[in-house]
Enzyme design. Structure first.
Site, PDB file in Angstrom:
ATOM      1  N   VAL A  98       0.877  -1.167   0.000  1.00 40.49           N
ATOM      2  CA  VAL A  98       0.000   0.000   0.000  1.00 40.49           C
ATOM      3  C   VAL A  98       0.916   1.219   0.000  1.00 40.49           C
ATOM      4  O   VAL A  98       1.960   1.208   0.650  1.00 40.49           O
ATOM      5  CB  VAL A  98      -0.900   0.020   1.259  1.00 40.49           C
ATOM      6  N   CYS A  99       0.535   2.238  -0.748  1.00 34.46           N
ATOM      7  CA  CYS A  99       1.257   3.513  -0.741  1.00 34.46           C
ATOM      8  C   CYS A  99       2.709   3.264  -1.159  1.00 34.46           C
ATOM      9  O   CYS A  99       2.972   2.494  -2.080  1.00 34.46           O
ATOM     10  CB  CYS A  99       1.108   4.137   0.650  1.00 34.46           C
ATOM     11  N   THR A 100       3.668   3.892  -0.487  1.00 31.20           N
ATOM     12  CA  THR A 100       5.067   3.762  -0.896  1.00 31.20           C
ATOM     13  C   THR A 100       5.699   2.438  -0.453  1.00 31.20           C
ATOM     14  O   THR A 100       6.894   2.232  -0.665  1.00 31.20           O
ATOM     15  CB  THR A 100       5.898   4.940  -0.358  1.00 31.20           C
TER      16      THR A 100
END
Lengths: 228, 228
Positions: A98-100
């Site tokens: 998720v995300c970075t």
């Protein structure tokens, strides 16, 4: 079904807490937080997270979930963590971020030639690891599933829940969590937010993004050096 | 700006983690988890949460956030917690809840004659505390703001962030968290989910709901007895 959520100093708590709330409700799920050691870590906003397992004593993972956050910068150079992720990926049914968190998957060599997504501010960086980066909220490429920034982890988790447990179970979980979002503002993407807000957010992250760029270049160089 | 998030055994982690991620990013915010004691608690899905403060050493709250969860049943009879909430409410600028946290506000006597919302399965119960219950995702009644089930905590938090910090800051936070939700399924409310899914979810919660009903009746009786 062992679901390991990676924890580390400086992670974004909601990257993890959203998917955890969804995936832990799948019948048969055995979710746990896995850290390099048993020592509690702190999220980038000071939230304390206590690992249930460590790299050493965690069972083999069916699903790996790697959240993002400012702490990603340090992890990009952390061979022990990258090696745990790479090793776990061999037997896992799904390797996810998720995300970075996708930058970590990238640095572990798992995104070469794969379609993937990440936080909108990290899209150009993810390319460095050989990924085909899409601006989508959730990207599925075989057993690699990546989500965009922070809150996309919830959409990602429902997509994964449907694949694992079927539509009916996923819908039951959606109703249980009353996931019927109605944002009172309309600035959730760079396109919707407009140039002024985008510039403000970028300005706040300038130093962190600069350091991240250096860390990504170093990690990508190492990845390709190991190959040749 | 002291923002206290109540933690207790059996809370729903995402009720808290969603708003925390939004509200902690408001300039000047000093968020912390507040527990009855410093002992870590476990969410209803086994997530460990470590209090930063206790009822005894927490500073006066500007904002109180009360999450929900199955653990609410025990709290309805916990005079020490109800009294902390009632006392904190005197000086707080905002007294808030997510999901069934509203039942706790109700048991503390804070919702009499107030418009409020809660998780869809708890609407009939919240009426017992004298609230005018609306089926909305977020309800604002003066300084009392309540959110619906679990994920509504994110919408609730953006509504609150806008009121505290203004539209621009709230939009910056929304873009940072990429809050542009796109649920891959459409079962996030009883109306959308359809009768079969609603019945399944109710069936899974039958025992917990039965115990909750008894706890609510007891708490409401005590509240009105104290008054007369």
């Amino acid at each position: 079904m062992h679901i390991g959520f990676l924890v580390f100093d400086g992670l974004t708590n909601l990257d993890l807490a959203g998917p955890y709330e969804v995936l832990a409700r799948i019948p048969g799920a055995r979710p746990f937080l896995v850290g390099k050691t048993a020592t509690p870590v702190r999220s980038n906003l000071g939230f304390i997270l206590t690992p249930d397992k460590t790299f050493e004593n965690a069972p083999p993972l069916d699903i790996l979930v790697v959240p993002g956050g400012s702490g990603v910068n340090d992890l990009l150079d952390d061979q022990e963590t990258l090696s745990y992720i790479e090793k776990s990926s061999h037997e896992a049914k799904y390797v996810t971020s998720v995300c970075t968190g996708s930058l970590i998957l990238g640095a572990a060599g798992l995104l070469k030639g794969r379609r993937a997504t990440t936080h909108w501010m990290a899209r150009d960086l993810l390319i460095s690891f050989g990924a085909e980066v899409l601006p989508d909220r959730v990207v599925v490429d075989g057993r690699i599933i990546t989500g965009g920034g922070v809150t996309s982890g919830i959409d990602f988790a429902f997509e994964l829940a449907r694949r694992i447990a079927g539509r009916e179970i996923a819908e039951q979980i959606q109703l249980t969590l009353e996931y019927n979002p109605k944002p009172p503002l309309d600035a959730g993407s760079p396109e919707r937010a407009g140039e002024g807000i985008v510039m403000d957010v970028r300005a706040c992250s300038r130093q962190m993004l600069h350091e991240r760029r250096l860390a990504v270049i170093k990690a990508a160089n190492r990845l390709y050096a190991n190959e040749s």
